[in-house]
Design an enzyme around this catalytic site. Sequence first.
Site, PDB file in Angstrom:
ATOM      1  N   GLY A  10       0.873  -1.348  -0.123  1.00 53.84           N
ATOM      2  CA  GLY A  10      -0.374  -0.328   0.032  1.00 53.84           C
ATOM      3  C   GLY A  10       0.500   1.698  -0.144  1.00 53.84           C
ATOM      4  O   GLY A  10       2.256   1.201  -0.284  1.00 53.84           O
ATOM      5  N   TYR A  98      -1.228   1.826  13.245  1.00 52.76           N
ATOM      6  CA  TYR A  98      -1.897   2.848  12.247  1.00 52.76           C
ATOM      7  C   TYR A  98      -3.210   2.756  12.838  1.00 52.76           C
ATOM      8  O   TYR A  98      -4.021   2.467  12.544  1.00 52.76           O
ATOM      9  CB  TYR A  98      -1.422   3.292  11.259  1.00 52.76           C
ATOM     10  CG  TYR A  98      -0.603   3.649  11.049  1.00 52.76           C
ATOM     11  CD1 TYR A  98       0.581   4.643  10.789  1.00 52.76           C
ATOM     12  CD2 TYR A  98       1.027   2.210  10.066  1.00 52.76           C
ATOM     13  CE1 TYR A  98       1.756   5.019  10.648  1.00 52.76           C
ATOM     14  CE2 TYR A  98       2.297   2.645  10.312  1.00 52.76           C
ATOM     15  CZ  TYR A  98       2.739   3.780  10.049  1.00 52.76           C
ATOM     16  OH  TYR A  98       4.250   3.681  10.829  1.00 52.76           O
ATOM     17  N   TYR A 124     -16.410   1.844  10.679  1.00 49.06           N
ATOM     18  CA  TYR A 124     -15.630   2.116  10.211  1.00 49.06           C
ATOM     19  C   TYR A 124     -14.717   2.214  11.067  1.00 49.06           C
ATOM     20  O   TYR A 124     -13.268   1.910  11.561  1.00 49.06           O
ATOM     21  CB  TYR A 124     -15.257   2.330   8.669  1.00 49.06           C
ATOM     22  CG  TYR A 124     -13.232   2.563   8.127  1.00 49.06           C
ATOM     23  CD1 TYR A 124     -12.805   2.064   8.125  1.00 49.06           C
ATOM     24  CD2 TYR A 124     -12.997   3.935   8.817  1.00 49.06           C
ATOM     25  CE1 TYR A 124     -11.440   2.470   7.890  1.00 49.06           C
ATOM     26  CE2 TYR A 124     -11.698   4.332   9.109  1.00 49.06           C
ATOM     27  CZ  TYR A 124     -10.619   3.997   8.104  1.00 49.06           C
ATOM     28  OH  TYR A 124      -9.596   4.270   8.084  1.00 49.06           O
TER      29      TYR A 124
END
Length: 292
Positions: A10, A98, A124
Amino acid sequence: MKVLVTGATGHLGAAIVQEFKNGHDVVGLGHRDLDIVNADAVRAALTHETPDVVVNCAAYNDVDAAEDNPVRAFELNAFAVLTLAREASKRRAVFIHYGSDFVFDGRIDRPYTEDDRPNPASAYGLSKLLGERLSAEAQRWYCLRVESVFGGPTAGRGARVGSAGTLIATIEEGKEAPVFTDRVVSPSYAVDVATTTRRLLESGAEPGLYHCVNSEECRWDEFAREAARLLGREARLRSITLDTVALRAARPRYSVLSTAKLARAGIAMPSWRDALRRYIERRVENGAKALR
């Protein structure tokens, strides 16, 4: 020092790999190399690699899809984090994870600090909040909250990674770009996040939760106009607001994160304008290389 990076393909993961390559032994694992939801695979990978540091950049980042697939979001953003944290701890490895600004509801008018109480308004956001809490299962851990991450180290012209990448690519193509005029954010340049991650780790800063974003706030239309100026293009923007767009998941209207705690640790984050300039310069350079 040996550093194992999950989610290494990513844009943030790639930036972490590139940052730590200078001076450290880095093992970058993408999803095809390691499914972090598979606890047995995680144990096997850490047993084989014996890292000193585990940096988790793997995540479920489709905010709207998480409303329909909350189980998958929680698997990747929370329960897999617990496995990684515990397995890192067993090997006395530092664990770095993170977080996200989506743990807040965006109903205040000043930058959020690490001491502010989270109140996520989406599946989320809930999954990311639980992941933050579970990352603390490691003996030594850092959880860095980021938001609106843009600009991996190899992104070239036309790259559409994340909201910022899509916005910039649309401007490059001379097309009209829809932009929020009522969402105030503090964007995070992946390269700056990676640099800060390394500095925190190598400085021996106190473990815990930190906000890791570029300094100064902006609306998305301000970000777009600055990108257009740097690209030398016309800013063809269509203004939209949260009230006029149908979104599956709620977005925080104001999600600026304070970096004062990082500053107290001796790390000053560059402004988003400076970060955007550096990103576009690199993007143009990478795009030119690809055409050679």
